[in-house]
Write a protein that holds these residues in place. Structure first.
Motif, PDB file in Angstrom:
ATOM      1  N   ALA A  74       0.689  -1.217   0.030  1.00  0.00           N
ATOM      2  CA  ALA A  74      -0.103   0.116  -0.097  1.00  0.00           C
ATOM      3  C   ALA A  74       0.889   1.350   0.006  1.00  0.00           C
ATOM      4  CB  ALA A  74      -0.915  -0.103   1.246  1.00  0.00           C
ATOM      5  N   ALA A  75       1.915   1.251   0.830  1.00  0.00           N
ATOM      6  CA  ALA A  75       2.940   2.248   0.750  1.00  0.00           C
ATOM      7  C   ALA A  75       3.565   2.653  -0.539  1.00  0.00           C
ATOM      8  CB  ALA A  75       3.926   2.272   1.886  1.00  0.00           C
ATOM      9  N   GLY A  76       4.019   1.387  -1.324  1.00  0.00           N
ATOM     10  CA  GLY A  76       4.512   1.563  -2.645  1.00  0.00           C
ATOM     11  C   GLY A  76       3.386   2.146  -3.608  1.00  0.00           C
ATOM     12  N   VAL A  77       2.193   1.882  -3.465  1.00  0.00           N
ATOM     13  CA  VAL A  77       1.126   2.278  -4.344  1.00  0.00           C
ATOM     14  C   VAL A  77       0.783   3.924  -4.119  1.00  0.00           C
ATOM     15  CG1 VAL A  77      -1.463   2.061  -4.570  1.00  0.00           C
ATOM     16  CG2 VAL A  77      -0.134   0.131  -4.626  1.00  0.00           C
ATOM     17  N   MET A  78       1.129   4.367  -2.895  1.00  0.00           N
ATOM     18  CA  MET A  78       0.926   5.456  -2.539  1.00  0.00           C
ATOM     19  C   MET A  78       1.983   6.423  -3.536  1.00  0.00           C
ATOM     20  SD  MET A  78       0.858   5.385   1.635  1.00  0.00           S
ATOM     21  CE  MET A  78       1.251   7.029   2.009  1.00  0.00           C
ATOM     22  N   ILE A  79       3.137   5.961  -3.335  1.00  0.00           N
ATOM     23  CA  ILE A  79       4.217   6.427  -4.141  1.00  0.00           C
ATOM     24  C   ILE A  79       3.795   6.954  -5.657  1.00  0.00           C
ATOM     25  CG2 ILE A  79       6.501   6.546  -5.116  1.00  0.00           C
ATOM     26  CD1 ILE A  79       7.125   5.184  -2.330  1.00  0.00           C
ATOM     27  N   VAL A  80       3.480   5.531  -6.210  1.00  0.00           N
ATOM     28  CA  VAL A  80       2.811   5.734  -7.624  1.00  0.00           C
ATOM     29  C   VAL A  80       1.695   6.894  -7.966  1.00  0.00           C
ATOM     30  CG1 VAL A  80       1.929   4.359  -9.443  1.00  0.00           C
ATOM     31  CG2 VAL A  80       3.734   3.322  -8.197  1.00  0.00           C
ATOM     32  N   MET A  81       0.767   6.564  -6.944  1.00  0.00           N
ATOM     33  CA  MET A  81      -0.362   7.551  -6.967  1.00  0.00           C
ATOM     34  C   MET A  81      -0.356   9.187  -6.822  1.00  0.00           C
ATOM     35  SD  MET A  81      -2.961   5.464  -8.025  1.00  0.00           S
ATOM     36  CE  MET A  81      -1.742   5.185  -9.123  1.00  0.00           C
ATOM     37  N   ILE A  82       0.866   9.323  -6.052  1.00  0.00           N
ATOM     38  CA  ILE A  82       1.183  10.740  -5.853  1.00  0.00           C
ATOM     39  C   ILE A  82       1.818  11.208  -7.360  1.00  0.00           C
ATOM     40  CG2 ILE A  82       3.011  12.323  -4.757  1.00  0.00           C
ATOM     41  CD1 ILE A  82       2.683  10.773  -2.508  1.00  0.00           C
ATOM     42  N   SER A  83       2.761  10.436  -7.786  1.00  0.00           N
ATOM     43  CA  SER A  83       3.239  10.672  -9.245  1.00  0.00           C
ATOM     44  C   SER A  83       2.059  10.659 -10.152  1.00  0.00           C
ATOM     45  CB  SER A  83       4.207   9.684  -9.718  1.00  0.00           C
ATOM     46  OG  SER A  83       5.246   9.425  -8.531  1.00  0.00           O
ATOM     47  N   ALA A  84       1.199   9.786 -10.219  1.00  0.00           N
ATOM     48  CA  ALA A  84       0.205   9.793 -11.273  1.00  0.00           C
ATOM     49  C   ALA A  84      -0.736  11.094 -11.030  1.00  0.00           C
ATOM     50  CB  ALA A  84      -0.663   8.412 -11.360  1.00  0.00           C
ATOM     51  N   THR A  85      -1.219  11.268  -9.859  1.00  0.00           N
ATOM     52  CA  THR A  85      -1.905  12.523  -9.650  1.00  0.00           C
ATOM     53  C   THR A  85      -1.123  13.710 -10.164  1.00  0.00           C
ATOM     54  OG1 THR A  85      -3.022  11.479  -7.606  1.00  0.00           O
ATOM     55  CG2 THR A  85      -3.229  13.623  -7.875  1.00  0.00           C
ATOM     56  N   VAL A  86      -0.125  13.768  -9.822  1.00  0.00           N
ATOM     57  CA  VAL A  86       0.759  15.139 -10.358  1.00  0.00           C
ATOM     58  C   VAL A  86       0.760  15.221 -11.895  1.00  0.00           C
ATOM     59  CG1 VAL A  86       2.833  16.240 -10.374  1.00  0.00           C
ATOM     60  CG2 VAL A  86       2.022  15.535  -8.106  1.00  0.00           C
ATOM     61  N   LEU A  87       0.889  14.236 -12.345  1.00  0.00           N
ATOM     62  CA  LEU A  87       1.164  13.848 -13.936  1.00  0.00           C
ATOM     63  C   LEU A  87      -0.352  14.401 -14.502  1.00  0.00           C
ATOM     64  CD1 LEU A  87       2.670  12.886 -16.585  1.00  0.00           C
ATOM     65  CD2 LEU A  87       1.450  10.750 -15.974  1.00  0.00           C
ATOM     66  N   HIS A  88      -1.233  13.599 -14.166  1.00  0.00           N
ATOM     67  CA  HIS A  88      -2.770  14.014 -14.603  1.00  0.00           C
ATOM     68  C   HIS A  88      -3.178  15.680 -14.408  1.00  0.00           C
ATOM     69  CE1 HIS A  88      -3.563  10.188 -16.157  1.00  0.00           C
ATOM     70  NE2 HIS A  88      -3.280   9.736 -14.725  1.00  0.00           N
ATOM     71  N   ILE A  89      -2.573  16.182 -13.057  1.00  0.00           N
ATOM     72  CA  ILE A  89      -2.933  17.646 -13.055  1.00  0.00           C
ATOM     73  C   ILE A  89      -2.077  18.422 -14.048  1.00  0.00           C
ATOM     74  CG2 ILE A  89      -2.633  19.404 -11.210  1.00  0.00           C
ATOM     75  CD1 ILE A  89      -3.284  17.516  -9.104  1.00  0.00           C
ATOM     76  N   ASN A  90      -0.696  17.972 -14.083  1.00  0.00           N
ATOM     77  CA  ASN A  90      -0.006  18.856 -15.053  1.00  0.00           C
ATOM     78  C   ASN A  90      -0.621  18.683 -16.498  1.00  0.00           C
ATOM     79  OD1 ASN A  90       1.611  19.679 -13.271  1.00  0.00           O
ATOM     80  ND2 ASN A  90       3.060  18.126 -13.567  1.00  0.00           N
ATOM     81  N   ARG A  91      -1.265  17.566 -16.818  1.00  0.00           N
ATOM     82  CA  ARG A  91      -1.818  17.478 -18.201  1.00  0.00           C
ATOM     83  C   ARG A  91      -3.113  17.990 -18.228  1.00  0.00           C
ATOM     84  NH1 ARG A  91      -0.589  11.200 -20.004  1.00  0.00           N
ATOM     85  NH2 ARG A  91       1.539  11.345 -20.336  1.00  0.00           N
ATOM     86  N   GLY A  92      -3.755  18.515 -17.352  1.00  0.00           N
ATOM     87  CA  GLY A  92      -5.166  19.048 -17.386  1.00  0.00           C
ATOM     88  C   GLY A  92      -6.265  18.054 -17.299  1.00  0.00           C
ATOM     89  N   GLU A  93      -5.816  16.520 -16.991  1.00  0.00           N
ATOM     90  CA  GLU A  93      -6.584  15.885 -16.968  1.00  0.00           C
ATOM     91  C   GLU A  93      -7.461  15.598 -15.658  1.00  0.00           C
ATOM     92  OE1 GLU A  93      -3.744  13.169 -20.179  1.00  0.00           O
ATOM     93  OE2 GLU A  93      -3.825  12.371 -17.883  1.00  0.00           O
ATOM     94  N   THR A  94      -8.489  16.285 -15.521  1.00  0.00           N
ATOM     95  CA  THR A  94      -8.930  16.425 -14.182  1.00  0.00           C
ATOM     96  C   THR A  94      -9.751  15.139 -13.692  1.00  0.00           C
ATOM     97  OG1 THR A  94      -9.635  18.617 -14.555  1.00  0.00           O
ATOM     98  CG2 THR A  94     -10.736  17.758 -12.908  1.00  0.00           C
ATOM     99  N   SER A  95     -10.421  14.299 -14.451  1.00  0.00           N
ATOM    100  CA  SER A  95     -11.049  12.853 -13.957  1.00  0.00           C
ATOM    101  C   SER A  95     -10.075  12.232 -13.754  1.00  0.00           C
ATOM    102  CB  SER A  95     -11.868  12.656 -15.081  1.00  0.00           C
ATOM    103  OG  SER A  95     -11.298  12.322 -16.152  1.00  0.00           O
ATOM    104  N   SER A  96      -8.883  12.157 -14.388  1.00  0.00           N
ATOM    105  CA  SER A  96      -7.891  11.037 -14.142  1.00  0.00           C
ATOM    106  C   SER A  96      -7.297  11.601 -12.615  1.00  0.00           C
ATOM    107  CB  SER A  96      -6.859  10.822 -15.187  1.00  0.00           C
ATOM    108  OG  SER A  96      -7.570  10.496 -16.449  1.00  0.00           O
TER     109      SER A  96
END
Length: 123
Positions: A74-96
């Motif tokens: 779960a902690a490893g998944v947290m790292i991936v999800m932080i990165s994915a959230t930042v990536l999607h925000i930077n791309r303007g992909e709000t729903s993702s």
């Protein structure tokens, strides 16, 4: 609370198994589009990591062999999800970004609860 945690673990497992398999075996018509946004080796790495995370979120708890791995996954998944959230925000992909943020919250809750509050007992 144990039931809630197991439900969250299974939901996280399903999400990461599905996405990991999607990254490992993408539909032919999407492969070119996926390769334009991330390199094939990175896509394969993420796919393997997500499938392993799915296994780590459930199997150690079910077998009660090394159950601390549930919190670690779960902690490893947290790292991936932080990165994915930042990536999607930077791309303007709000729903993702919202979906990855929800998965981040779920993984954070599971990691904390399974580590400190309600760890799974060993065999």
């Amino acid at each position: 609370m144990n039931i809630v945690l197991w439900v969250l673990q299974v939901l996280l497992m399903a999400a990461f198994l599905a996405h990991g398999l999607f990254l490992l075996f993408p539909p032919a018509e999407m492969l070119e589009q996926m390769s334009a946004t991330m390199s094939p080796p990175f896509r394969l790495f993420l796919g393997v990591a997500e499938v392993l995370a799915a296994v780590g979120l459930t199997l150690p708890g079910i077998t009660r062999v090394q159950p601390w791995l549930v919190a670690a996954a779960a902690a490893g998944v947290m790292i991936v999800m932080i990165s994915a959230t930042v990536l999607h925000i930077n791309r303007g992909e709000t729903s993702s970004a919202i979906i990855t943020a929800v998965l981040l919250i779920m993984a954070t809750f599971v990691a904390y609860m399974r580590w400190k509050v309600l760890p799974i007992a060993r065999r």
